[in-house]
Design a protein around this motif. Structure first.
Motif, PDB file in Angstrom:
ATOM      1  N   PRO A   1       0.835  -1.203   0.000  1.00 39.59           N
ATOM      2  CA  PRO A   1       0.000   0.000   0.000  1.00 39.59           C
ATOM      3  C   PRO A   1       0.876   1.261   0.000  1.00 39.59           C
ATOM      4  N   HIS A   2       0.379   2.320  -0.609  1.00 39.85           N
ATOM      5  CA  HIS A   2       1.112   3.587  -0.643  1.00 39.85           C
ATOM      6  C   HIS A   2       0.105   4.725  -0.602  1.00 39.85           C
ATOM      7  N   ARG A   3       0.417   5.782   0.142  1.00 38.18           N
ATOM      8  CA  ARG A   3      -0.528   6.895   0.332  1.00 38.18           C
ATOM      9  C   ARG A   3      -0.801   7.674  -0.947  1.00 38.18           C
ATOM     10  N   LEU A   4       0.067   7.567  -1.958  1.00 31.68           N
ATOM     11  CA  LEU A   4      -0.120   8.308  -3.207  1.00 31.68           C
ATOM     12  C   LEU A   4      -0.679   7.439  -4.350  1.00 31.68           C
ATOM     13  N   MET A   5      -1.170   6.267  -4.014  1.00 32.51           N
ATOM     14  CA  MET A   5      -1.690   5.357  -5.041  1.00 32.51           C
ATOM     15  C   MET A   5      -2.780   6.037  -5.874  1.00 32.51           C
ATOM     16  N   HIS A   6      -2.672   5.924  -7.198  1.00 29.25           N
ATOM     17  CA  HIS A   6      -3.614   6.477  -8.176  1.00 29.25           C
ATOM     18  C   HIS A   6      -3.672   8.010  -8.135  1.00 29.25           C
ATOM     19  N   ARG A   7      -2.589   8.612  -7.695  1.00 24.12           N
ATOM     20  CA  ARG A   7      -2.476  10.073  -7.708  1.00 24.12           C
ATOM     21  C   ARG A   7      -1.318  10.483  -8.592  1.00 24.12           C
ATOM     22  N   ARG A   8      -1.280  11.746  -8.933  1.00 21.78           N
ATOM     23  CA  ARG A   8      -0.204  12.283  -9.769  1.00 21.78           C
ATOM     24  C   ARG A   8       1.067  12.402  -8.927  1.00 21.78           C
ATOM     25  N   VAL A   9       2.144  11.783  -9.411  1.00 19.00           N
ATOM     26  CA  VAL A   9       3.416  11.775  -8.697  1.00 19.00           C
ATOM     27  C   VAL A   9       4.552  12.158  -9.641  1.00 19.00           C
ATOM     28  N   ARG A  10       5.697  12.409  -9.042  1.00 18.12           N
ATOM     29  CA  ARG A  10       6.912  12.752  -9.783  1.00 18.12           C
ATOM     30  C   ARG A  10       8.015  11.806  -9.360  1.00 18.12           C
ATOM     31  N   ASP A  11       8.742  11.273 -10.350  1.00 24.41           N
ATOM     32  CA  ASP A  11       9.938  10.471 -10.096  1.00 24.41           C
ATOM     33  C   ASP A  11      11.095  11.452  -9.932  1.00 24.41           C
ATOM     34  N   THR A  12      11.664  11.542  -8.744  1.00 24.45           N
ATOM     35  CA  THR A  12      12.716  12.522  -8.486  1.00 24.45           C
ATOM     36  C   THR A  12      13.992  12.215  -9.276  1.00 24.45           C
ATOM     37  N   ALA A  13      14.200  10.975  -9.670  1.00 25.62           N
ATOM     38  CA  ALA A  13      15.408  10.615 -10.416  1.00 25.62           C
ATOM     39  C   ALA A  13      15.365  11.133 -11.850  1.00 25.62           C
ATOM     40  N   SER A  14      14.203  11.035 -12.488  1.00 31.46           N
ATOM     41  CA  SER A  14      14.096  11.422 -13.899  1.00 31.46           C
ATOM     42  C   SER A  14      13.326  12.729 -14.104  1.00 31.46           C
ATOM     43  N   GLY A  15      12.538  13.138 -13.100  1.00 37.06           N
ATOM     44  CA  GLY A  15      11.700  14.314 -13.241  1.00 37.06           C
ATOM     45  C   GLY A  15      10.387  14.037 -13.960  1.00 37.06           C
ATOM     46  N   THR A  16      10.166  12.801 -14.347  1.00 35.86           N
ATOM     47  CA  THR A  16       8.948  12.416 -15.068  1.00 35.86           C
ATOM     48  C   THR A  16       7.762  12.354 -14.116  1.00 35.86           C
ATOM     49  N   GLU A  17       6.615  12.862 -14.581  1.00 33.30           N
ATOM     50  CA  GLU A  17       5.390  12.806 -13.790  1.00 33.30           C
ATOM     51  C   GLU A  17       4.413  11.825 -14.405  1.00 33.30           C
ATOM     52  N   GLY A  18       3.553  11.291 -13.558  1.00 36.32           N
ATOM     53  CA  GLY A  18       2.534  10.363 -14.021  1.00 36.32           C
ATOM     54  C   GLY A  18       1.694   9.899 -12.848  1.00 36.32           C
ATOM     55  N   GLU A  19       0.879   8.869 -13.082  1.00 37.94           N
ATOM     56  CA  GLU A  19      -0.003   8.329 -12.042  1.00 37.94           C
ATOM     57  C   GLU A  19       0.641   7.092 -11.430  1.00 37.94           C
ATOM     58  N   LEU A  20       0.694   7.059 -10.103  1.00 35.80           N
ATOM     59  CA  LEU A  20       1.227   5.893  -9.402  1.00 35.80           C
ATOM     60  C   LEU A  20       0.230   4.747  -9.520  1.00 35.80           C
ATOM     61  N   MET A  21       0.626   3.691 -10.210  1.00 40.14           N
ATOM     62  CA  MET A  21      -0.276   2.575 -10.478  1.00 40.14           C
ATOM     63  C   MET A  21      -0.135   1.443  -9.466  1.00 40.14           C
ATOM     64  N   ALA A  22       1.096   1.222  -8.962  1.00 41.29           N
ATOM     65  CA  ALA A  22       1.334   0.136  -8.012  1.00 41.29           C
ATOM     66  C   ALA A  22       2.688   0.316  -7.360  1.00 41.29           C
ATOM     67  N   VAL A  23       2.813  -0.267  -6.175  1.00 41.14           N
ATOM     68  CA  VAL A  23       4.112  -0.426  -5.523  1.00 41.14           C
ATOM     69  C   VAL A  23       4.226  -1.918  -5.223  1.00 41.14           C
ATOM     70  N   ILE A  24       5.307  -2.524  -5.698  1.00 42.21           N
ATOM     71  CA  ILE A  24       5.464  -3.966  -5.571  1.00 42.21           C
ATOM     72  C   ILE A  24       6.828  -4.284  -4.972  1.00 42.21           C
TER      73      ILE A  24
END
Length: 71
Positions: free
Chosen positions: A9-32
């Protein structure tokens, strides 16, 4: 080798997030929790799956995920 992948589980699931390594934004679909070993010796890591604007999903360590600015 026994492999057990599990969703985390993750508090930002299905929300708009940013990957700090690449700067790419998108929707968090899963954490595995995955075995990321390439040597045969188990090495487990929590990977975030993020879907970017093009619809492609990519992975990044979950520690690289932050809420996207202004969201």
């Amino acid at each position: 080798m026994y492999e057990k992948y599990e969703y985390v589980p993750h508090r930002l699931m299905h929300r708009r997030v940013r990957d700090t390594a690449s700067g790419t934004e998108g929707e968090l679909m899963a954490v595995i929790n995955e075995n990321v070993s390439t040597t045969g010796i188990e090495c487990w890591a929590e990977l975030a799956y993020i879907r970017d604007a093009s619809g492609r999903e990519f992975t990044t360590p979950v520690d690289n995920v932050e809420a996207a600015a202004g969201r």
